[in-house]
Structures are given as C-alpha cells and as structure tokens.
Scaffold this active site. Structure first.
Site, PDB file in Angstrom:
ATOM      1  N   LYS A 110       0.826  -1.209   0.000  1.00  0.00           N
ATOM      2  CA  LYS A 110       0.000   0.000   0.000  1.00  0.00           C
ATOM      3  C   LYS A 110       0.859   1.257   0.000  1.00  0.00           C
ATOM      4  CE  LYS A 110      -4.153  -1.722   2.379  1.00  0.00           C
ATOM      5  NZ  LYS A 110      -5.104  -1.530   1.256  1.00  0.00           N
ATOM      6  N   ARG A 170     -23.151  -2.195  -5.634  1.00  0.00           N
ATOM      7  CA  ARG A 170     -24.472  -2.003  -6.241  1.00  0.00           C
ATOM      8  C   ARG A 170     -24.513  -0.715  -7.066  1.00  0.00           C
ATOM      9  NH1 ARG A 170     -28.959  -4.788  -5.245  1.00  0.00           N
ATOM     10  NH2 ARG A 170     -29.100  -6.285  -3.520  1.00  0.00           N
TER      11      ARG A 170
END
Length: 302
Positions: free
Chosen positions: A89, A173
């Site tokens: 990261k 979604r």
C-alpha cells in the site's frame, strides 16, 4: 526467441500485461498482512496474494496519527517468505512511496485511502509505472477516473477496518446500477453522462459496450466473514480483499481458510453453512452508522 531481458520487459509495464496480472487474481482472496508470519498463514490458508502494510485497517483506526507505507525491510521479508504475489500500500498521491514499493519488487501497488493521503487533489499517475496498481472506488465515475490514471484493478472502498460489509455492498451495487444505465443510452447520451459525471468519455463507451468495467473489480472494505465474502461474489465481484477480518478473528487460520472456501462456493448455501461452522468468532467490528463522518475513510481521494 526473445532474450531474457526482453522477456522481463514483456512481463511488466504495458497496460495489457498489468491488466493481465490483475485478471490472474480473479476468483481469489487477497489478505492484508503485517508480518512474515502472517504472510505464511495467508498463503497456507489459500490466499492468491498478500497485501503488505504497517498495520491492518482496524488497528490504524484505533491508533490514529498518520498511516504510511510499510517499512521496506518488512516488505522484503514478506516477499522472501511466500511464493504467492505480494502487494504493497502507498498513500494517495505519494509517488515516492509507490516508487519505493516498485523498487522492492512488489507485484502490485494499492494506492489506498486507508493510509493518510499525501495529496488531496491528485492521485499518482499510475501510467508511469511498470507495476500494476489497484485503487478503490465508490461509484462508476470514480472507478473510470482511476482506470484513466492507469489502475489495472478496481476494488470497492467499503469502510475499511470496521468489519461492516454495508458500504462495500453499497459501492458495488452503485457501480452495477450505473453500468446498467449506460448500456441503455445511445452515443450522445453517454457523452452527456460522461460530461456530467466527470468520467473519461472513451472509458464510458467501452464500459457501456462491454457491460462491465474494463478491468477486474474486487470487493474490499468491511468483509469479515465467509458469508460476507460470498455476498460480494453474489453481487458480481471478481474476488475479495480481506483486511482486518482474518487476523482480527479469534482463529485466523480457520477464518482465512473459510473465507477462501466461501469464495469458491459462494452459490452453494449448504456448503457455505458447513464452511462457516466452528471457525470461532470474527472480528468485533464497528457499525458504519456509528462512525463520525470525519472518521470515514471512503471519502478520501475521489
């Protein structure tokens, strides 16, 4: 036949190769690790790759302060410990952290909102690197902006370190709904959509025509149980990142194995019931609703 140096150049650097490496992780689980011992456990439980960082997201939340890239010595130890790919990261916009990680030989760099952003305005230009990048996104325009910058993989941001899958579901979604919207638009309407949402026009058209993102899309942020992992696969993710959910669990080995098996059997409830049985308690977690806005990580780097 190409020379060895030519093969090395072919292996790294192009968009095709970067995206190809990302696609090789499809259907797998990538686990956050802090030590070489954790990396060994992750590999033994079936992780396709590990993500090296200085602390898992839940611990980053607890201790506060500035979260930075992991110690290079620790990254090297993890690379030496396992045979699976090792990722690392870097802070958003911190080009030098990314360059250091690339020089260490990590297989992918996560320009991550979990770490304290170095730049509030710009992400790192990932096209300049030989190493592939993964970036988080909450919606389709954000995902396409990261891909334009050179990201080879997208992941949901979710709300890392909480053990609450709610936001990962919301982001996945949202991306799926926006893609469905695009597929029903004509060329001119897509152009307008791109302008209104600040999204790259060519990638808007490419996404609409393919009916999916141009790169693989993993779930991340709050995944803490086998059922969580199966849910995100049900929602169409290509694979799973698990941060605090493995080593924050009562039995990391059992939890890691169960999450890997759940990803492989996400559409079989009977199998999932067996997988989730007797694995000990998951991480305690924190509801996203209980987090003050200033403690939410997902809004970093849009």
């Amino acid at each position: 036949m190409p020379e060895a140096t030519d093969l090395e150049e072919l292996k790294r650097g192009t968009d095709l190769v970067k995206r190809g490496f990302a696609r090789m992780q499809k259907g797998g689980v990538i686990m956050d690790v802090v030590t070489r011992e954790q990396a060994r456990i992750a590999e033994d439980t079936g992780a396709v790759a590990v993500m090296a960082l200085e602390a898992v997201p839940a611990d980053i939340r607890k201790r506060g302060g500035v979260a930075r890239m992991p110690d290079p010595e620790n990254v090297t130890e993890i690379i030496d410990e396992v045979s699976i790919p090792v990722m690392g990261k870097s802070r958003i916009g911190h080009r030098k952290e990314a360059e250091i990680l690339e020089s260490l030989g990590v297989d992918m760099i996560d320009e991550s909102e979990v770490l304290t952003p170095a730049d509030d305005e710009y992400h790192t230009d990932k096209r300049d690197f030989a190493s592939p990048f993964v970036c988080g996104a909450r919606d389709l325009p954000e995902a396409l902006r990261r891909i334009r910058e050179g990201a080879a993989m997208i992941r949901t941001k979710g709300e890392a370190g909480t053990g609450d899958v709610n936001q990962a579901v919301k982001h996945q979604r949202t991306i799926k709904t926006q893609i469905r919207t695009l597929t029903g638009l004509n060329h001119e309407e897509r152009e307008k959509w791109a302008r209104e949402h600040g999204a790259p026009r060519d990638l808007v058209h490419e996404t609409a025509e393919a009916g999916r993102l141009p790169v693989v899309n993993f779930a991340a942020g709050g995944i803490a149980t086998p059922a969580d992992a199966a849910l995100m696969m049900y929602h169409g993710c290509d694979g799973i990142f698990v941060g605090s959910g493995i080593f924050g669990a009562e039995d990391p080995e059992a939890m890691g194995t169960a999450i890997v098996e759940a990803v492989n059997n996400w559409d079989d409830p009977d199998e999932l019931a067996d997988i989730a049985s007797g694995i000990g308690k998951g991480m305690k977690g924190q509801s996203n609703e209980d987090l003050p806005d200033e403690e939410k990580l997902q809004g970093r780097g849009v």
